[in-house]
Design an enzyme around this catalytic site. Structure first.
Site, PDB file in Angstrom:
ATOM      1  N   THR A 166       0.850  -1.183   0.000  1.00  0.00           N
ATOM      2  CA  THR A 166       0.000   0.000   0.000  1.00  0.00           C
ATOM      3  C   THR A 166       0.890   1.238   0.000  1.00  0.00           C
ATOM      4  O   THR A 166       2.018   1.188   0.476  1.00  0.00           O
ATOM      5  CB  THR A 166      -0.823  -0.058   1.295  1.00  0.00           C
ATOM      6  OG1 THR A 166      -1.685  -1.176   1.205  1.00  0.00           O
ATOM      7  CG2 THR A 166      -1.615   1.194   1.560  1.00  0.00           C
ATOM      8  N   GLY A 196     -10.618  -2.668   3.134  1.00  0.00           N
ATOM      9  CA  GLY A 196      -9.688  -2.618   4.265  1.00  0.00           C
ATOM     10  C   GLY A 196      -9.739  -1.295   4.999  1.00  0.00           C
ATOM     11  O   GLY A 196     -10.724  -0.545   4.919  1.00  0.00           O
ATOM     12  N   ASP A 197      -8.658  -1.010   5.703  1.00  0.00           N
ATOM     13  CA  ASP A 197      -8.593   0.197   6.529  1.00  0.00           C
ATOM     14  C   ASP A 197      -8.246   1.454   5.736  1.00  0.00           C
ATOM     15  O   ASP A 197      -8.551   2.570   6.172  1.00  0.00           O
ATOM     16  CB  ASP A 197      -7.537   0.027   7.632  1.00  0.00           C
ATOM     17  CG  ASP A 197      -6.149  -0.197   7.034  1.00  0.00           C
ATOM     18  OD1 ASP A 197      -6.020  -1.071   6.136  1.00  0.00           O
ATOM     19  OD2 ASP A 197      -5.200   0.501   7.441  1.00  0.00           O
ATOM     20  N   THR A 217      -0.330   1.156   7.045  1.00  0.00           N
ATOM     21  CA  THR A 217      -0.286   0.030   6.122  1.00  0.00           C
ATOM     22  C   THR A 217      -0.182  -1.249   6.929  1.00  0.00           C
ATOM     23  O   THR A 217       0.447  -1.265   7.980  1.00  0.00           O
ATOM     24  CB  THR A 217       0.896   0.137   5.137  1.00  0.00           C
ATOM     25  OG1 THR A 217       0.950  -1.058   4.358  1.00  0.00           O
ATOM     26  CG2 THR A 217       2.230   0.344   5.846  1.00  0.00           C
TER      27      THR A 217
HETATM   28  N1  ASP Z   1      -3.956  -2.004   4.824  1.00  0.00           N
HETATM   29  C1  ASP Z   1      -4.252  -2.523   3.515  1.00  0.00           C
HETATM   30  C2  ASP Z   1      -5.556  -3.277   3.579  1.00  0.00           C
HETATM   31  O1  ASP Z   1      -5.785  -3.996   4.538  1.00  0.00           O
HETATM   32  C3  ASP Z   1      -3.201  -3.421   2.964  1.00  0.00           C
HETATM   33  C4  ASP Z   1      -1.770  -2.979   3.172  1.00  0.00           C
HETATM   34  O2  ASP Z   1      -1.510  -1.950   3.761  1.00  0.00           O
HETATM   35  O3  ASP Z   1      -0.873  -3.692   2.703  1.00  0.00           O
HETATM   36  O4  ASP Z   1      -6.320  -3.197   2.644  1.00  0.00           O
END
Ligand code: ASP
Length: 300
Positions: A166, A196-197, A217
């Site tokens: 990300t 996601g977040d 992330t």
């Molecule tokens: N946080 C991101 C999600 O869960 C993925 C990531 O940061 O790699 O969608």
């Protein structure tokens, strides 16, 4: 009015995960991309531009760069498609915008900013977000645009490779305004329209001139359940933690005991920056008006 023409700070991440020197053959490319991203952001800030512009332009560049899990080169869903999430927040006004599950907007971070600035909403999803983006003239691309040979290969022999990250950016400008933005393809092999977040304000992204700007992330479900980005802000405002204490606490004392993995980048209202992660590595870079500049990939 320009408060301090010289003072700014920018921090970028390109994802956290199982990142070490032995499994990063493209280290030089990643370093170059982070360096270019810093250059783009610094140029805006040095010339008196806003932190919002810096965050948007840096994240756009990283979305266009196939090395990261955002925009072109994002990971694939179980169905072999790309579904993108992004959000942005303005620490001065506390306005925020986000898009989730979008499949055809070339730069989701710009769509998120447009949601913030051109609608009275915070988040638009899927076809609704696309219809809005089309209407205001953002660039629309076929889903195949986002899929690279590498992301297809990774999908074809999925082995829980979580190395691609990300992207996110936090900045403070010479007006003392903070901004944060995050953009992602989400988790590899996600299904059922999983979000996601990253597009959730307070989970993956938060900015407030009273405290700090944060971009996260990692394993998004943990970041959502723990309101990670807002958690950092709350510790500073309600508990008087400094930036470093707040970020370290959330990673080490909240996420780690639960098994939540990932990292955080943040800047406070004085222009101090920090980053912290509980994974092997996190692509990260920073630059400020004092001439400090760092680009790091691996563990502390
Ligand atoms: N946080 C991101 C999600 O869960 C993925 C990531 O940061 O790699 O969608």
């Amino acid at each position: 009015m320009l408060l301090n023409a010289q003072k700014y700070c920018i921090v970028i991440h390109g994802g956290a995960g199982n990142i070490n020197p032995n499994n990063t053959p493209n280290e030089q490319q990643v370093r170059r991309a982070l360096d270019t991203a810093l250059f783009i952001g610094e140029k805006i800030l040095r010339n008196g531009g806003t932190s919002l512009d810096a965050v948007e332009q840096v994240v756009r560049f990283l979305e266009d760069c196939p090395l990261f899990n955002a925009g072109k080169g994002a990971v694939l869903t179980e169905e072999g498609k790309v579904e993108l999430d992004a959000s942005i927040m303005d620490g001065k006004t506390l306005l925020a915008g986000a898009v989730a599950g979008v499949t055809d907007i070339k730069n989701p971070i710009s769509a998120a900013r447009a949601v913030m600035e051109k609608t009275s909403h915070v988040m638009l999803v899927r076809e609704g977000a696309s219809a809005f983006a089309k209407k205001i003239g953002l660039e629309i691309v076929p889903n195949e645009y986002f899929i690279t040979n590498e992301s297809k290969q990774r999908y074809d022999k999925y082995k829980n490779t979580d190395k691609k990250g990300t992207v996110g950016c936090v900045a403070i400008d010479s007006y003392g305004n903070l901004a944060a933005g995050t953009s992602t393809g989400g988790m590899m092999m996600k299904k059922y329209g999983r979000v996601g977040d990253s597009p959730i304000i307070g989970a993956g992204t938060y900015a407030n001139n009273a405290s700090c700007a944060v971009s996260c992330t990692g394993h998004g479900e943990y970041f959502i359940r723990n309101s990670v980005a807002f958690h950092v802000h709350a510790l500073m405002v309600y508990k008087n933690y400094n930036l470093n204490q707040a970020v370290s606490f959330v990673i080490d004392s909240v996420l780690t005991p639960q098994g939540g993995t990932g990292g955080i980048i943040a800047i406070d209202k004085q222009g101090n920056y920090t980053w912290h992660f509980n994974t092997q590595g996190m692509y990260r870079a920073m630059a400020n008006s004092e001439g400090k500049k760092l680009i790091e990939l691996y563990g502390k």
